[in-house]
Design an enzyme around this catalytic site. Structure first.
Site, PDB file in Angstrom:
ATOM      1  N   ARG A  56       0.861  -1.177   0.000  1.00 29.00           N
ATOM      2  CA  ARG A  56       0.000   0.000   0.000  1.00 29.00           C
ATOM      3  C   ARG A  56       0.907   1.239   0.000  1.00 29.00           C
ATOM      4  O   ARG A  56       1.943   1.254   0.687  1.00 29.00           O
ATOM      5  CB  ARG A  56      -0.876   0.051   1.257  1.00 29.00           C
ATOM      6  CG  ARG A  56      -1.973  -0.988   1.318  1.00 29.00           C
ATOM      7  CD  ARG A  56      -3.094  -0.737   0.288  1.00 29.00           C
ATOM      8  NE  ARG A  56      -4.138  -1.737   0.363  1.00 29.00           N
ATOM      9  CZ  ARG A  56      -4.167  -2.856  -0.376  1.00 29.00           C
ATOM     10  NH1 ARG A  56      -3.236  -3.098  -1.279  1.00 29.00           N
ATOM     11  NH2 ARG A  56      -5.157  -3.723  -0.234  1.00 29.00           N
ATOM     12  N   GLU A  66      -4.535   7.084  -5.170  1.00 26.36           N
ATOM     13  CA  GLU A  66      -4.705   6.359  -6.438  1.00 26.36           C
ATOM     14  C   GLU A  66      -6.028   6.744  -7.075  1.00 26.36           C
ATOM     15  O   GLU A  66      -7.022   6.873  -6.349  1.00 26.36           O
ATOM     16  CB  GLU A  66      -4.681   4.846  -6.186  1.00 26.36           C
ATOM     17  CG  GLU A  66      -3.322   4.385  -5.671  1.00 26.36           C
ATOM     18  CD  GLU A  66      -3.273   2.882  -5.366  1.00 26.36           C
ATOM     19  OE1 GLU A  66      -4.281   2.182  -5.600  1.00 26.36           O
ATOM     20  OE2 GLU A  66      -2.232   2.426  -4.889  1.00 26.36           O
ATOM     21  N   HIS A 120      -1.481  -0.143  -9.804  1.00 20.81           N
ATOM     22  CA  HIS A 120      -2.016  -1.072  -8.804  1.00 20.81           C
ATOM     23  C   HIS A 120      -2.610  -2.322  -9.469  1.00 20.81           C
ATOM     24  O   HIS A 120      -3.816  -2.552  -9.427  1.00 20.81           O
ATOM     25  CB  HIS A 120      -3.063  -0.378  -7.920  1.00 20.81           C
ATOM     26  CG  HIS A 120      -3.313  -1.125  -6.637  1.00 20.81           C
ATOM     27  ND1 HIS A 120      -3.727  -0.511  -5.487  1.00 20.81           N
ATOM     28  CD2 HIS A 120      -3.202  -2.446  -6.316  1.00 20.81           C
ATOM     29  CE1 HIS A 120      -3.874  -1.417  -4.525  1.00 20.81           C
ATOM     30  NE2 HIS A 120      -3.552  -2.596  -5.009  1.00 20.81           N
TER      31      HIS A 120
HETATM   32  C1  8YV Z   1      -5.715  -5.666  -6.069  1.00 19.78           C
HETATM   33  C2  8YV Z   1      -4.814  -5.655  -3.643  1.00 19.78           C
HETATM   34  O1  8YV Z   1      -4.897  -5.503  -7.198  1.00 19.78           O
HETATM   35  O2  8YV Z   1      -5.844  -7.614  -2.896  1.00 19.78           O
HETATM   36  C3  8YV Z   1      -5.364  -6.534  -2.588  1.00 19.78           C
HETATM   37  O3  8YV Z   1      -5.330  -6.130  -1.409  1.00 19.78           O
HETATM   38  O4  8YV Z   1      -4.327  -4.618  -3.397  1.00 19.78           O
HETATM   39  C4  8YV Z   1      -4.832  -6.155  -5.035  1.00 19.78           C
HETATM   40  O5  8YV Z   1      -5.117  -7.489  -5.120  1.00 19.78           O
HETATM   41  C5  8YV Z   1      -6.808  -4.747  -6.116  1.00 19.78           C
HETATM   42  O6  8YV Z   1      -6.750  -3.758  -5.226  1.00 19.78           O
HETATM   43  C6  8YV Z   1      -8.159  -5.409  -6.174  1.00 19.78           C
HETATM   44  O7  8YV Z   1      -9.099  -4.776  -5.444  1.00 19.78           O
END
Ligand code: 8YV
Length: 329
Positions: free
Chosen positions: A240, A269, A288
């Site tokens: 993050r 983001e 992301h």
């Molecule tokens: C995603 C992520 O790419 O799972 C998570 O916590 O950050 C990632 O898998 C994305 O944010 C899907 O919501």
């Protein structure tokens, strides 16, 4: 009025997924693929909902829990759940489910890809060729840093950390890790080595952050941390944005405290297109996409649906964050 439960989905999902939900529930959905659901609509829908299928971009706080008089479960399409106040959800008796395991390998693939990209200057090289700037050859033309025989330091040795360690070992890297709890079984099984956080950042050529965002990890990568890193080392973040003080990272990159960074996540983001990170040659920025393969995102969506279905049937869900809620029933 229908006797089926009502599920609200906060982003447009494929028809196949929604059809599956429709076999046991009435389903409402925010129809826009690329825009988060406006707060007022989320609040209105929550009033009617037995379940929410949410995204990381949805802030799930007390206002939502209060609106959700019938709300029993929130299934977040991510393994992380820093967008949800878990303590309060538990207090309100609302189950929170997430999507671990199904995204482990895909996210580790992406983390290792970023490492290759920054180390071997791949994004810069692609850009140079596309821009018609490949004019000649010289011995150190686009020379990067080796991957093999270098040291990777993994911060956060969960399942994704282990999967990343396996990839790094396959590339003949030396693997260090730091984790809240030392993992002797993983050390033994894989041949990786534990280090304190300061020792890990000092010894590594590639520092990869995989830690979840919590009150403990927020802002843990500060200017002092970057100063401890080797000047030839790279910082990679697929966790993050807020685990890093971005200004400090920017300064470390500008002042040559570290060699470069590979970032899949940012404090805000989508990142502002004018952000100074995007103007730096030694920064690779991705939007992301840690878990973004068709196979994995499909598995994540299916897991969310299955968790909702099980909770609504009063059966044990596959992946719940606040198990106490389920056990209390
Ligand atoms: C995603 C992520 O790419 O799972 C998570 O916590 O950050 C990632 O898998 C994305 O944010 C899907 O919501």
């Amino acid at each position: 009025m229908s006797s089926k439960p009502y599920i609200y989905v906060t982003r447009k999902l494929p028809e196949e997924i929604i059809n599956n939900l429709c076999t046991f529930a009435d389903v409402g959905m925010w129809e826009k693929e690329e825009e988060p659901v406006p707060r007022e609509i989320l609040l209105q829908e929550t009033k009617k909902a037995d379940a929410l299928l949410t995204m990381l971009s949805d802030r799930i706080d007390e206002e939502i829990f209060q609106a959700g008089e019938k709300l029993k479960v929130i299934a977040n399409l991510a393994v992380g759940y820093d967008n949800i106040d878990i303590e309060l959800a538990t207090k309100y008796g609302i189950a929170v489910c997430h999507t671990p395991d199904v995204l482990t390998d895909t996210t580790a693939d992406l983390a290792f890809s970023l490492l290759l990209m920054v180390g071997r200057r791949l994004a810069e090289s692609v850009e140079l060729v596309k821009n018609g700037e490949w004019k000649s050859w010289s011995p150190l033309f686009m020379a990067g840093t080796d991957i093999h025989h270098k040291t990777i330091g993994i911060v956060g040795m969960g399942k994704i950390g282990e999967a990343l360690a396996k990839r790094a070992l396959g590339f003949d890297m030396n693997v260090l890790y730091h984790n809240r709890h030392r993992k002797m079984d993983v050390e033994k099984a894989l041949g990786v080595h534990y280090r304190s956080f300061p020792d890990l950042v000092t010894e590594s050529d590639y520092v990869v952050c995989l830690t979840p965002l919590t009150e403990e990890t927020r802002g843990m990568f500060t200017k002092d941390v970057f100063r401890k890193m080797k000047k030839t080392a790279f910082f990679i973040n697929v966790a993050r944005g807020a685990v890093v003080i971005e200004e400090d990272l920017l300064l470390a990159l500008r002042e040559g405290e570290i060699a470069g960074a590979g970032l899949d996540v940012f404090e805000k983001e989508p990142i502002d297109p004018q952000h100074p990170f995007l103007k730096m040659k030694n920064v690779v920025a991705l939007p992301h996409i840690g878990s973004a393969s068709i196979e994995t995102r499909t598995a994540m969506m299916k897991l969310c649906c299955r968790n909702i279905e099980l909770i609504l049937k009063n059966e044990k869900p596959i992946s719940i964050v606040n198990e106490a809620v389920f056990l209390a029933k």
